[in-house]
Enzyme design. Structure first.
Site, PDB file in Angstrom:
ATOM      1  N   SER A 220      28.030  21.110  -2.239  1.00 36.90           N
ATOM      2  CA  SER A 220      26.616  21.405  -2.032  1.00 36.90           C
ATOM      3  C   SER A 220      26.464  22.617  -1.103  1.00 36.90           C
ATOM      4  O   SER A 220      27.000  23.682  -1.400  1.00 36.90           O
ATOM      5  CB  SER A 220      25.912  20.160  -1.491  1.00 36.90           C
ATOM      6  OG  SER A 220      24.515  20.276  -1.588  1.00 36.90           O
TER       7      SER A 220
ATOM      8  N   ASP B  28      16.094  20.763  14.143  1.00 39.06           N
ATOM      9  CA  ASP B  28      15.178  21.895  14.307  1.00 39.06           C
ATOM     10  C   ASP B  28      15.814  23.188  13.809  1.00 39.06           C
ATOM     11  O   ASP B  28      15.164  23.998  13.137  1.00 39.06           O
ATOM     12  CB  ASP B  28      14.787  22.035  15.778  1.00 39.06           C
ATOM     13  CG  ASP B  28      13.972  20.849  16.275  1.00 39.06           C
ATOM     14  OD1 ASP B  28      13.263  20.245  15.448  1.00 39.06           O
ATOM     15  OD2 ASP B  28      14.054  20.526  17.471  1.00 39.06           O
TER      16      ASP B  28
ATOM     17  N   HIS C  83      24.663  14.143  -7.720  1.00 38.75           N
ATOM     18  CA  HIS C  83      24.995  15.228  -6.813  1.00 38.75           C
ATOM     19  C   HIS C  83      26.151  14.869  -5.879  1.00 38.75           C
ATOM     20  O   HIS C  83      26.985  15.712  -5.570  1.00 38.75           O
ATOM     21  CB  HIS C  83      23.756  15.607  -5.997  1.00 38.75           C
ATOM     22  CG  HIS C  83      23.949  16.794  -5.114  1.00 38.75           C
ATOM     23  ND1 HIS C  83      24.403  18.011  -5.593  1.00 38.75           N
ATOM     24  CD2 HIS C  83      23.761  16.961  -3.774  1.00 38.75           C
ATOM     25  CE1 HIS C  83      24.480  18.879  -4.592  1.00 38.75           C
ATOM     26  NE2 HIS C  83      24.102  18.266  -3.484  1.00 38.75           N
TER      27      HIS C  83
END
Length: 268
Positions: A95, A186, A245
């Protein structure tokens, strides 16, 4: 390459159990993953070679940093290889880690004996992780005292229990007894446009390449193959049946066999 400062990545270094050590294997996880997710595979691979599994920046036990560009993340991995005196290796990424692996191979092809990419194409994807971000934000705000409470909070945004279990690998208990996040949420959110974008590099990687995709996944569709072959012209594309996936977790034996056969064919 970039002018960004590299970070000293955390890693698992699995020594080879065989008498004759073959070319090392470097394993790179995907978004919200870590080296720990690969332990069952690592134990198999270390029977024949040294295996290095990395925690990318903002993941696992690695430091946090704002730059999530693929050139920067691949520089982190190359710097780790230098620290470990690994001049060449087989590179495997899944990925997001697959895009890091492609970037590394395009930017430093002399370091890559073979490239293996798990269920990702070198293309720009649409936004698709809003529910994951919201779930992790909810955990951070909810200050759960245990994993059951954390799972209840995750479930407010993510229905699939396997996905929640995967996300829960990013939880650690802090000094106050609260389950907090070890992932740099974040920083990842700020760098998300880079994460869904294409890998770094301007030229194709001409070395041996294996692309494994899941038959139930939409990450490497047939209409993406022309773009894939522009970047990876020698890629062999293999589809694992009954896999999505997370094909290495859903079809571990088939995944293992495909990787082992490819590495054996291109080992040095």
């Amino acid at each position: 390459m970039t002018d960004a400062e590299t970070l000293d990545l955390h890693f698992l270094d699995m020594a080879c159990e065989a008498q004759r050590e073959a070319t090392p294997l470097v394993v790179i996880h995907g978004l919200m993953g870590s080296a720990d997710n690969w332990r069952s595979h690592l134990k198999v691979w270390q029977r024949t070679r040294r295996v290095i599994a990395v925690d990318l920046r903002n993941h696992g036990r690695s430091p946090h940093g704002d730059d999530m560009r693929y050139a920067t993340m691949s520089q982190d991995v190359l710097a780790l290889m230098d620290r470990l005196s690994i001049t060449q290796a087989h590179i495997l990424g899944h990925s997001m880690g697959g895009k890091v692996a492609i970037s590394l191979a395009r930017l430093a092809p002399e370091r890559v004996v073979s490239l293996m990419v798990g269920d990702i194409a070198p293309v720009t994807y649409r936004h698709g992780h809003d529910d994951v971000f919201a779930a992790l934000e909810r955990v951070r705000e909810g200050t759960p005292k245990n994993r059951r409470e954390a799972d209840d909070l995750l479930a407010e945004h993510v229905d699939a229990r396997p996905t929640r279990l995967f996300l829960a690998t990013n939880l650690v208990r802090n000094d106050d007894g609260v389950m907090g996040l070890r992932v740099g949420l974040d920083e990842i959110k700020r760098g998300y446009s880079d994460i869904i974008g294409p890998p770094a590099g301007e030229v194709p990687f001409e070395g041996p390449t294996l692309v494994l995709r899941g038959s139930e996944s939409h990450y490497v569709t047939d209409d993406m193959l022309p773009a894939l072959r522009e970047v990876l012209p020698k890629a062999r594309v293999v589809t694992l049946k009954q896999a999505g996936h997370w094909l290495h977790a859903e079809q571990p034996e088939a995944f293992q066999q495909a990787v082992d056969a490819f590495i054996a064919h291109h080992d040095r």
